[in-house]
Design an enzyme around this catalytic site. Sequence first.
Site, short mmCIF file in Angstrom:
data_model
loop_
_atom_site.label_atom_id
_atom_site.label_comp_id
_atom_site.label_asym_id
_atom_site.label_seq_id
_atom_site.Cartn_x
_atom_site.Cartn_y
_atom_site.Cartn_z
CD GLU A 225 -2.58 -0.98 2.75
OE1 GLU A 225 -3.26 0.04 2.99
OE2 GLU A 225 -2.47 -1.91 3.58
CE LYS A 227 5.45 5.44 6.78
NZ LYS A 227 5.00 6.80 7.15
NE ARG A 232 -1.44 2.84 11.58
CZ ARG A 232 -0.55 1.95 11.97
NH1 ARG A 232 0.71 2.29 12.14
NH2 ARG A 232 -0.91 0.69 12.18
NE ARG A 247 3.30 5.84 15.76
CZ ARG A 247 4.53 5.72 15.26
NH1 ARG A 247 4.71 5.20 14.07
NH2 ARG A 247 5.58 6.13 15.94
CD GLU A 272 -1.02 8.33 7.55
OE1 GLU A 272 -0.05 9.11 7.62
OE2 GLU A 272 -1.01 7.18 8.09
CE LYS A 398 8.98 3.04 9.78
NZ LYS A 398 8.53 4.10 10.71
#
Length: 539
Positions: A225, A227, A232, A247, A272, A398
């Site tokens: 996906e 970023k 977050r 987050r 996000e 990531k």
Amino acid sequence: MKAFAELLDRLVLTPQRNAKIRLLADYFREAGDPSRGYALAAIAGTLSLNTVKPQLIRDLLLERMDEVLFRYSYDYVGDLAETVSLVWEPPQERVAADIPLGEVVERLQMAGRSEVRSLVRDTLDQLDTSGRFAFLKLVTGGLRIGVSARLAKQALAEMGGKDVSEIETLWHGLTPPYLPLFLWLSGEADMPVLKTPAVFHAVMLATPVGEGDLEGLDPADFAAEWKWDGIRVQLANIGGVRRLYSRSGDEISGAFPEILEAAGFTGVIDGELLVGGTARSNQATGTFADLQQRLNRKTVNRKMLEDYPAFIRGYDILFSGERDIRSEPFQARRQALAALIDAASPQHFDLSPLVPFSTWEELDRLRANPPDPVIEGVMLKRLNSPYVAGRAKGPWFKWKREPFNIDAVLMYAQRGHGKRSSYYSDFTFGVWTESDGQTVLVPVGKAYFGFTDAELEILDRFVRDNTVERFGPVRAVRAEPEAGFVVEVAFEGLNRSTRHKSGVAMRFPRIARLRADKLPRDADRLETLLAMIEEKALR
């Protein structure tokens, strides 16, 4: 306070993560209630106090000490709490006492505004040097001991022989001094039952892709996906209670009321938070600088809602309805998330798109040239991975874009905190531009990490030897075309900003290298940064 002060001292001097956990676990076992609960809250950042301003502490000290001598002492030590704790002289008839931390905290919580001054003075008179230092760090909210809330929770798990995910599940439903939590961890009571169901659940984190990490892994086992460059968040609507968390678990519901209003579904989703338009509304996604207009606000007005509309780009789902599906594989959770978002408001929710790829080389090319300037890389998620709290290596990665780099000139420096209180470690740097027919430096960012301890020694020595002006704790250093200090600065992104004199704002700047081989005249120009913004806008 004596045990708490000793804990702080040892944590500051202990670099190893596991050793810090053992220190904390031992303290939580041995300290009594409510002191250990308030210590936990202070370390985790959840303690609410009548905080004491540094100016009040200075004023109290100057009642007993010459101002010039204080300034010299403060300049030498570099930390206000440490300076005051060392030079404070109680009345001769006072004998140092060991006041329990819980008693200190509760005194402060009950004190009226007019009582705080005398309370601080009396407490400093009763404590010894290390106790005064711990007390001042506590009341000013400046512990900075290299311990995160997550590490403190790991220590709780070790203390009670529990899984840290159980503690994460309870965390936001409990308040200091956490008496039910410690009774459960000590085996004296059952696991607490939360009154409010819509609480924060610890997020699953990704491991940065390092050299060789993808070797031997089959691309077919992973989904990719984009970023996105937002923040977050976790959105919960359980039992009719709606909450939006960052987050780290901070509630930010008040700043984004339209998101909560639009959350007509039951469940908990991970995503996000962005501003602008969703993919379903065919509008452009805003930058992180746009999002910052909405962050850190308790409330927002109508104009803010209209100018910076917020939405959530869904990544994952933890609860479908009131059913916990975190143990199900990513593919199954993705299907449940897609169904939820498909039925949700298209202005406030969309689904993070998957990135088709067949080889790591192909994905690397896509990562380097994403289709939207708000994208900062890709996320890799193993198709069969459950949703697990924390940063387990393997299920999620990531893979960020390579950072931007410029050469800049040091302009200002300020001392750090904690272990760095004796060093100039917070740096402001600038680049060249034209102003009124002259070439001048304009600040473009600040950084306080990225360099090694050995490099910090070099930077600190340069500041001390080249200070040309002082502004309180800030030192202006020599920065001329032929004399100064050049550093290579790495950063994740760049946006226009009306809040900064240069007109630009960097995302996550850090000092990547010391460029002793360059003169300041060879550093970059503001036009270079502006060109980066224009290039990003044209992608």
